[in-house]
Design a protein around this motif. Structure first.
Motif: not given
Length: 424
Positions: A322-339
């Motif tokens: 369960q602890l994997l979900k939050e930061n991996i999803i946040n990483a996806f959202e952040d990478v999209k914003d960064i690009l």
């Protein structure tokens, strides 16, 4: 409101700790849970577990929920444990006993796993597309500024002549390597885990090929234990791939911060893209690129986190996942914003003319001078010693006119070849 409810209440402190902020994170995977539930219902009808009339009712209910999610009106109240229990409750509220049949032959384990796989699959494609946009922007900038020379550095010491065309296209070509890795990870997540249930399959005669085709997976994870073991493995691979892309962007952002400083002064940006100081009125800070650098470095640390959470876990499901979900999803959202922001900002770069006659660039062309002597017949070692002696005696006079014509050099950037190299 729990899928595992057996008629007793759990301690409120325990519940708060175990649920955490899953509700907020689950909003990102809500639409994928609906997609998977629809595919699962189609499969249940095909093997006779539900009737065609019940399937029609479930389709209507799930399509209605899909619209609510698409419109941004879907809410997971704190009376629900997660998105899965919320969706099943809504179906049951609308359809009665038919809604209760949707969970037949699946577990919350494969339910969340397939929703995450669908989220990963789609968002890797989105990141791939945004990377291509950024790549095209950099090659366009390389073409625009290909004749403008730029000092090249090794050890942060003036080294050899470079160019803005070489600089922009260098980072563009590095993005291709990052996309190779993203594409490899896309193959990893493009495997349907639905039907693995709690990790050991089901005694129902389910047809996993139906859900695989319905959800657009290219294949399935055949072994049900392997399907459950893929949780954590997928996240580690994704974190590594996103980290590689972020490494490229972080280094590029660092170059930009460096080249904007007065000590270099090679580039600048419109005032609207920079910030100032509360006490120093002359400041023009590259905050956007510093934040890109910081966010990218944070994402590069994600692989270590994914590794340590899942390292040495035995086979089967564990709540650690369960602890994997939050930061991996946040990483996806952040990478999209960064690009997006990197692509937006870099298009507004102002490239300055660099005065290469400045004394600090006096030795930028020593290698070209050595090569001129070699072309005239002198051995490289003798030429090196001659120019080295001139440097030591302060008698060296640079030759600014030599062209570099080999593939991938200042005057032969091969931009069309680099553009064609980007994976289709």
């Amino acid at each position: 409101m729990k899928l595992w409810d057996k008629g007793f209440s759990i301690d409120k402190k325990i519940e708060q700790f175990t649920v955490g902020n899953d509700r907020e994170i689950d909003l990102h995977i809500a639409k994928y849970d609906v997609q998977a539930s629809l595919a699962h219902a189609i499969m249940l009808e095909s093997i006779g577990i539900i009737t065609s009339e019940e399937l029609d009712q479930l389709k209507k209910g799930l399509n209605s929920l899909s619209e609510v999610i698409e419109n941004g009106n879907f809410v997971i109240e704190d009376t629900y444990e997660d998105v899965h229990s919320k969706i099943e409750y809504e179906l049951t509220k609308t359809l009665g006993d038919v809604g209760k049949k949707i969970h037949t032959a699946r577990s919350r384990n494969d339910q969340v796993l397939v929703a995450l796989q669908l989220y990963y699959k789609e968002n890797l494609e989105i990141i791939n597309d945004k990377t291509k946009t950024f790549f095209d922007t950099l090659l366009d900038l390389a073409e625009t500024h290909k004749t403008q020379l730029l000092p090249g550095y090794t050890h942060l010491q003036v080294a050899m002549p470079s160019s803005f065309g070489l600089w922009f296209s260098a980072y563009a070509e590095l993005l291709i390597d990052d996309v190779y890795v993203l594409n490899a990870v896309s193959k990893i997540v493009d495997q349907n885990p639905l039907g693995s249930a709690a990790g050991y399959g089901s005694s129902f005669p389910i047809d996993r090929n139906i859900t695989t085709a319905a959800l657009g997976f290219s294949t399935l994870k055949f072994n049900v234990v392997a399907a459950q073991l893929s949780r954590g493995k997928s996240e580690r691979a994704i974190a590594s791939a996103l980290g590689g892309l972020c490494n490229t962007m972080s280094r590029f952002a660092m170059d930009i911060c460096l080249y904007m400083s007065q000590n270099f002064g090679f580039i600048t940006f419109p005032d609207e893209l920079t910030t100032g100081s509360s006490i120093m009125p002359h400041k023009k800070n590259p905050d956007v690129f510093e934040l890109i650098r910081g966010k990218c470095n944070k994402i590069q640390a994600l692989h270590t986190e994914m590794l340590l959470i899942t390292n040495n876990l035995p086979s089967g499901y564990h709540r650690d996942f369960q602890l994997l979900k939050e930061n991996i999803i946040n990483a996806f959202e952040d990478v999209k914003d960064i690009l997006d922001i990197f692509n937006y900002a870099i298009q507004q770069i102002i490239v300055k003319d660099v005065d290469l006659s400045d004394d600090k660039y006096k030795y930028l062309f020593t290698v070209d001078s050595i090569n001129n002597l070699v072309v005239d017949g002198m051995s490289f070692r003798e030429a090196y010693q001659k120019i080295g002696s001139q440097v030591q005696n302060d008698t060296y006079q640079p030759d600014l006119g030599k062209e570099h014509t080999h593939i991938g050099s200042i005057h032969n950037l091969c931009l069309d070849d680099i553009r064609a190299k980007f994976p289709k």
